[in-house]
Motif scaffolding. Sequence first.
Motif, PDB file in Angstrom:
ATOM      1  N   VAL A   1      65.497 108.668  74.317  1.00  0.00           N
ATOM      2  CA  VAL A   1      66.306 109.598  75.109  1.00  0.00           C
ATOM      3  C   VAL A   1      66.908 110.665  74.195  1.00  0.00           C
ATOM      4  O   VAL A   1      66.910 111.858  74.523  1.00  0.00           O
ATOM      5  CB  VAL A   1      67.409 108.844  75.866  1.00  0.00           C
ATOM      6  CG1 VAL A   1      68.339 109.826  76.579  1.00  0.00           C
ATOM      7  CG2 VAL A   1      66.806 107.860  76.864  1.00  0.00           C
TER       8      VAL A   1
ATOM      9  N   ARG B   1      64.561 113.489  73.176  1.00  0.00           N
ATOM     10  CA  ARG B   1      64.367 114.451  74.257  1.00  0.00           C
ATOM     11  C   ARG B   1      65.599 115.326  74.449  1.00  0.00           C
ATOM     12  O   ARG B   1      65.493 116.542  74.634  1.00  0.00           O
ATOM     13  CB  ARG B   1      64.033 113.702  75.548  1.00  0.00           C
ATOM     14  CG  ARG B   1      63.431 114.592  76.625  1.00  0.00           C
ATOM     15  CD  ARG B   1      63.084 113.835  77.872  1.00  0.00           C
ATOM     16  NE  ARG B   1      64.247 113.258  78.519  1.00  0.00           N
ATOM     17  CZ  ARG B   1      64.494 111.957  78.595  1.00  0.00           C
ATOM     18  NH1 ARG B   1      63.650 111.085  78.074  1.00  0.00           N
ATOM     19  NH2 ARG B   1      65.578 111.503  79.199  1.00  0.00           N
ATOM     20  N   VAL B   2      66.777 114.718  74.372  1.00  0.00           N
ATOM     21  CA  VAL B   2      68.010 115.477  74.569  1.00  0.00           C
ATOM     22  C   VAL B   2      68.209 116.472  73.430  1.00  0.00           C
ATOM     23  O   VAL B   2      68.607 117.622  73.658  1.00  0.00           O
ATOM     24  CB  VAL B   2      69.220 114.529  74.691  1.00  0.00           C
ATOM     25  CG1 VAL B   2      70.530 115.301  74.616  1.00  0.00           C
ATOM     26  CG2 VAL B   2      69.139 113.746  75.999  1.00  0.00           C
TER      27      VAL B   2
ATOM     28  N   SER C   1      66.075 118.056  71.794  1.00  0.00           N
ATOM     29  CA  SER C   1      65.201 119.222  71.967  1.00  0.00           C
ATOM     30  C   SER C   1      65.844 120.261  72.878  1.00  0.00           C
ATOM     31  O   SER C   1      65.458 121.437  72.854  1.00  0.00           O
ATOM     32  CB  SER C   1      63.849 118.789  72.535  1.00  0.00           C
ATOM     33  OG  SER C   1      63.960 118.388  73.892  1.00  0.00           O
ATOM     34  N   ARG C   2      66.822 119.834  73.690  1.00  0.00           N
ATOM     35  CA  ARG C   2      67.549 120.753  74.571  1.00  0.00           C
ATOM     36  C   ARG C   2      68.820 121.298  73.904  1.00  0.00           C
ATOM     37  O   ARG C   2      69.325 122.344  74.300  1.00  0.00           O
ATOM     38  CB  ARG C   2      67.956 120.034  75.860  1.00  0.00           C
ATOM     39  CG  ARG C   2      66.821 119.484  76.686  1.00  0.00           C
ATOM     40  CD  ARG C   2      66.077 120.591  77.396  1.00  0.00           C
ATOM     41  NE  ARG C   2      65.124 120.054  78.364  1.00  0.00           N
ATOM     42  CZ  ARG C   2      64.328 120.803  79.112  1.00  0.00           C
ATOM     43  NH1 ARG C   2      64.378 122.123  78.996  1.00  0.00           N
ATOM     44  NH2 ARG C   2      63.484 120.265  79.972  1.00  0.00           N
TER      45      ARG C   2
ATOM     46  N   GLU D   1      69.783 122.141  82.280  1.00  0.00           N
ATOM     47  CA  GLU D   1      68.585 121.432  81.828  1.00  0.00           C
ATOM     48  C   GLU D   1      68.930 120.302  80.870  1.00  0.00           C
ATOM     49  O   GLU D   1      68.307 119.230  80.902  1.00  0.00           O
ATOM     50  CB  GLU D   1      67.627 122.424  81.178  1.00  0.00           C
ATOM     51  CG  GLU D   1      67.000 123.390  82.177  1.00  0.00           C
ATOM     52  CD  GLU D   1      66.286 124.547  81.511  1.00  0.00           C
ATOM     53  OE1 GLU D   1      66.237 124.573  80.255  1.00  0.00           O
ATOM     54  OE2 GLU D   1      65.776 125.430  82.228  1.00  0.00           O
ATOM     55  N   LEU D   2      69.928 120.525  79.998  1.00  0.00           N
ATOM     56  CA  LEU D   2      70.347 119.473  79.083  1.00  0.00           C
ATOM     57  C   LEU D   2      70.907 118.278  79.846  1.00  0.00           C
ATOM     58  O   LEU D   2      70.495 117.132  79.622  1.00  0.00           O
ATOM     59  CB  LEU D   2      71.398 120.020  78.113  1.00  0.00           C
ATOM     60  CG  LEU D   2      72.122 118.983  77.237  1.00  0.00           C
ATOM     61  CD1 LEU D   2      71.130 118.215  76.372  1.00  0.00           C
ATOM     62  CD2 LEU D   2      73.180 119.661  76.374  1.00  0.00           C
TER      63      LEU D   2
ATOM     64  N   GLU E   1      68.542 115.980  81.710  1.00  0.00           N
ATOM     65  CA  GLU E   1      67.778 114.980  80.955  1.00  0.00           C
ATOM     66  C   GLU E   1      68.343 113.576  81.144  1.00  0.00           C
ATOM     67  O   GLU E   1      67.670 112.587  80.868  1.00  0.00           O
ATOM     68  CB  GLU E   1      67.762 115.339  79.468  1.00  0.00           C
ATOM     69  CG  GLU E   1      66.933 116.567  79.120  1.00  0.00           C
ATOM     70  CD  GLU E   1      65.445 116.388  79.381  1.00  0.00           C
ATOM     71  OE1 GLU E   1      65.007 115.241  79.607  1.00  0.00           O
ATOM     72  OE2 GLU E   1      64.718 117.395  79.366  1.00  0.00           O
TER      73      GLU E   1
ATOM     74  N   ARG F   1      61.754 109.347  83.291  1.00  0.00           N
ATOM     75  CA  ARG F   1      63.209 109.221  83.257  1.00  0.00           C
ATOM     76  C   ARG F   1      63.717 108.193  84.263  1.00  0.00           C
ATOM     77  O   ARG F   1      64.755 107.562  84.048  1.00  0.00           O
ATOM     78  CB  ARG F   1      63.852 110.593  83.499  1.00  0.00           C
ATOM     79  CG  ARG F   1      63.831 111.478  82.251  1.00  0.00           C
ATOM     80  CD  ARG F   1      64.405 112.860  82.502  1.00  0.00           C
ATOM     81  NE  ARG F   1      63.456 113.703  83.218  1.00  0.00           N
ATOM     82  CZ  ARG F   1      63.666 114.994  83.507  1.00  0.00           C
ATOM     83  NH1 ARG F   1      64.808 115.559  83.147  1.00  0.00           N
ATOM     84  NH2 ARG F   1      62.768 115.701  84.149  1.00  0.00           N
TER      85      ARG F   1
ATOM     86  N   GLU G   1      63.427 104.968  82.457  1.00  0.00           N
ATOM     87  CA  GLU G   1      64.525 104.846  81.496  1.00  0.00           C
ATOM     88  C   GLU G   1      65.823 104.451  82.194  1.00  0.00           C
ATOM     89  O   GLU G   1      66.585 103.625  81.667  1.00  0.00           O
ATOM     90  CB  GLU G   1      64.725 106.169  80.762  1.00  0.00           C
ATOM     91  CG  GLU G   1      63.628 106.479  79.758  1.00  0.00           C
ATOM     92  CD  GLU G   1      63.760 107.871  79.170  1.00  0.00           C
ATOM     93  OE1 GLU G   1      63.001 108.181  78.240  1.00  0.00           O
ATOM     94  OE2 GLU G   1      64.621 108.647  79.626  1.00  0.00           O
TER      95      GLU G   1
ATOM     96  N   TRP H   1      69.223 117.547  91.456  1.00  0.00           N
ATOM     97  CA  TRP H   1      69.345 118.892  90.887  1.00  0.00           C
ATOM     98  C   TRP H   1      70.415 119.684  91.630  1.00  0.00           C
ATOM     99  O   TRP H   1      71.263 120.353  91.017  1.00  0.00           O
ATOM    100  CB  TRP H   1      68.010 119.627  90.987  1.00  0.00           C
ATOM    101  CG  TRP H   1      67.153 119.613  89.760  1.00  0.00           C
ATOM    102  CD1 TRP H   1      65.913 119.087  89.623  1.00  0.00           C
ATOM    103  CD2 TRP H   1      67.478 120.193  88.480  1.00  0.00           C
ATOM    104  NE1 TRP H   1      65.435 119.288  88.345  1.00  0.00           N
ATOM    105  CE2 TRP H   1      66.373 119.962  87.635  1.00  0.00           C
ATOM    106  CE3 TRP H   1      68.585 120.879  87.983  1.00  0.00           C
ATOM    107  CZ2 TRP H   1      66.340 120.397  86.304  1.00  0.00           C
ATOM    108  CZ3 TRP H   1      68.568 121.305  86.659  1.00  0.00           C
ATOM    109  CH2 TRP H   1      67.457 121.064  85.839  1.00  0.00           C
TER     110      TRP H   1
END
Length: 204
Positions: free
Chosen positions: A68, A71-72, A74-75, A94-95, A98, A106, A109, A191
């Motif tokens: 996780v 991936r986070v 990268s934001r 977007e962050l 995640e 996800r 996860e 979202w």
Amino acid sequence: MPKIVDPEARRRAVADAVFRVARRDGLENASLRNVADEAGLAVGSVRHYFASHSELMLFAMRELTRRVEVRVRSRVEPLLAAPGGPDRASLVEELLAELLPLDAARHDEAVLWLAFTTAARVRPELRPRADELHTGMREMVEQVLRGGQRQGGFPEDLDVPAETLRLVALLDGLALTAVLQPDRITPDDMWRVLRLHLRSLRGA
């Protein structure tokens, strides 16, 4: 010539087996034997890398967290480099997204995260790791809000500690609903709720 095995790669492969068993049958069924069978290994091979079941569970929790975090992160870098304005607002969304089960990976996860944190309630050896994960999430959300405040995206008088708790609770609640009642909430719903909440903070 004997086959050379990368110990870290083997440990991660065993963690993958833990994840598959936990998603399919529940974490309570992720015994050393069941995990070994899932990984296609003998129990003795698993014990070569993990001295106990608790050690295996702790490693699996760390591995889940690592994935996780990769991936986070990268934001995070684009967000730190972004000026204020609509582009930065989108990067914030977007962050934080995640941390929501918006796709199959996800969602898996989130299922595992819920399984581990529930187990930590009655397994003391897992509690420090679960507490660390919750603390890391809360600190990240607070940093996002404070960074947005410095950039002018959130009001100067925003109660960041309180809003951090509220946003973490929102993310946790959305993820929990998506795991336990997936027919009641869609990725689009999540979202929409996240965006509405962040917009309400900007206009607070």
